[in-house]
Design a protein around this motif. Sequence first.
Motif, PDB file in Angstrom:
ATOM      1  N   PRO A  77       0.832  -1.200   0.000  1.00  0.00           N
ATOM      2  CA  PRO A  77       0.000   0.000   0.000  1.00  0.00           C
ATOM      3  C   PRO A  77       0.866   1.249   0.000  1.00  0.00           C
ATOM      4  N   ALA A 130       2.820   2.192  -2.497  1.00  0.00           N
ATOM      5  CA  ALA A 130       4.051   2.045  -3.286  1.00  0.00           C
ATOM      6  C   ALA A 130       4.028   2.913  -4.535  1.00  0.00           C
ATOM      7  N   THR A 149      -0.428   5.931  -8.973  1.00  0.00           N
ATOM      8  CA  THR A 149       0.338   7.001  -9.623  1.00  0.00           C
ATOM      9  C   THR A 149       0.917   6.521 -10.961  1.00  0.00           C
ATOM     10  N   GLY A 187      -9.071  -1.066  -5.866  1.00  0.00           N
ATOM     11  CA  GLY A 187      -9.225  -0.027  -4.841  1.00  0.00           C
ATOM     12  C   GLY A 187     -10.168   1.075  -5.328  1.00  0.00           C
ATOM     13  N   ASP A 188      -9.974   1.553  -6.585  1.00  0.00           N
ATOM     14  CA  ASP A 188     -10.847   2.614  -7.130  1.00  0.00           C
ATOM     15  C   ASP A 188     -12.284   2.116  -7.250  1.00  0.00           C
ATOM     16  N   LEU A 204     -13.778  -0.225  -5.556  1.00  0.00           N
ATOM     17  CA  LEU A 204     -14.375  -0.343  -4.216  1.00  0.00           C
ATOM     18  C   LEU A 204     -14.739   1.038  -3.660  1.00  0.00           C
ATOM     19  N   LEU A 227      -8.261  -6.962   3.882  1.00  0.00           N
ATOM     20  CA  LEU A 227      -8.598  -7.182   2.477  1.00  0.00           C
ATOM     21  C   LEU A 227     -10.077  -7.545   2.348  1.00  0.00           C
ATOM     22  N   ASP A 280      -4.419  -3.107 -11.351  1.00  0.00           N
ATOM     23  CA  ASP A 280      -3.774  -2.263 -10.331  1.00  0.00           C
ATOM     24  C   ASP A 280      -4.352  -2.647  -8.962  1.00  0.00           C
ATOM     25  N   GLN A 296      -6.940 -15.011  -5.708  1.00  0.00           N
ATOM     26  CA  GLN A 296      -7.270 -14.035  -6.763  1.00  0.00           C
ATOM     27  C   GLN A 296      -6.408 -14.276  -8.006  1.00  0.00           C
ATOM     28  N   ARG A 342      -0.875  11.444   2.245  1.00  0.00           N
ATOM     29  CA  ARG A 342      -2.030  11.394   1.338  1.00  0.00           C
ATOM     30  C   ARG A 342      -3.329  11.566   2.128  1.00  0.00           C
ATOM     31  N   ARG A 346      -8.996  10.172   2.585  1.00  0.00           N
ATOM     32  CA  ARG A 346      -9.258   8.722   2.565  1.00  0.00           C
ATOM     33  C   ARG A 346      -9.216   8.174   3.978  1.00  0.00           C
ATOM     34  N   GLY A 389      11.003   1.737  -6.180  1.00  0.00           N
ATOM     35  CA  GLY A 389       9.885   2.694  -6.151  1.00  0.00           C
ATOM     36  C   GLY A 389      10.146   3.945  -5.341  1.00  0.00           C
ATOM     37  N   VAL A 427       8.802  10.091  -9.655  1.00  0.00           N
ATOM     38  CA  VAL A 427       7.696   9.450 -10.379  1.00  0.00           C
ATOM     39  C   VAL A 427       8.083   9.211 -11.847  1.00  0.00           C
TER      40      VAL A 427
END
Length: 183
Positions: free
Chosen positions: A10, A12, A16, A33-34, A36, A59, A85, A93, A128, A134, A172, A176
């Motif tokens: 989470p 990482a 982005t 994630g988006d 959900l 999860l 993603d 999964q 963030r 969030r 990472g 960016v």
Amino acid sequence: MLNLVLFGPPGAGKGTQSEKLIGHYHLVHLSTGDILRQEVASCTALGIEAKKVMDQGMLVPDEVVIRMIESRVEANLTGRGFIFDGFPRTIAQALSLDKMLSEKETSITCMLALEVEDEELIRRLLNRGKESGRSDDKSEAVIRKRIAEYNSNTSPLIDYFKKKNKFRGVLGVVSVDEIFTNL
Ligand code: B4P
């Protein structure tokens, strides 16, 4: 088809880098994630249940996310491929995704894994949380729980993809743009 799994703990930088990869390769972006968070924002039954789990740093159950991905893969099979993603996040999964894609006569091309140390992840996510609001980014305890979930349930996927010779690790913690070039 070019089918990429963008992987990492989470914070990482999966979201982005996905944005940059989509722009470059014109792939369909599927972020569990988006999806959900959209369900949560729309107050659907799924969203109400998912929010409880996400706010604890856990999860969401495999069958829920697998169903969400399956319908979206079905709907986008005529494209150039997908960026997955934040999915898969468990071995169950990954097995479902492999089966789903092989039934469509395609497969995962490779997993690109963003590598970032825990303390940097915590710093980024708390940061963030201040801006995005969030709820799962506001408490350090919840962030640490998410990292612990990653270590126990998600990181075994590294070996899963290594055995298939489909794993590529990318540092990472540089800028960016530099990460994007390396990806
Ligand atoms: P996700 O939405 O997947 O989000 P994430 O892992 O928290 O973040 P990501 O890695 O995308 O970070 P970002 O680019 O934003 O998951 C949220 C929750 O949904 C999970 O905890 C889980 O409950 C649930 N869920 C999702 N998928 C699931 C699944 N398959 N199964 C079960 N449950 C599931 O970057 C983070 C921050 O770092 C940003 O502020 C960004 O600006 C910054 N940043 C990025 N790159 C940087 C860089 N190079 N340098 C400095 N800062 C950087």
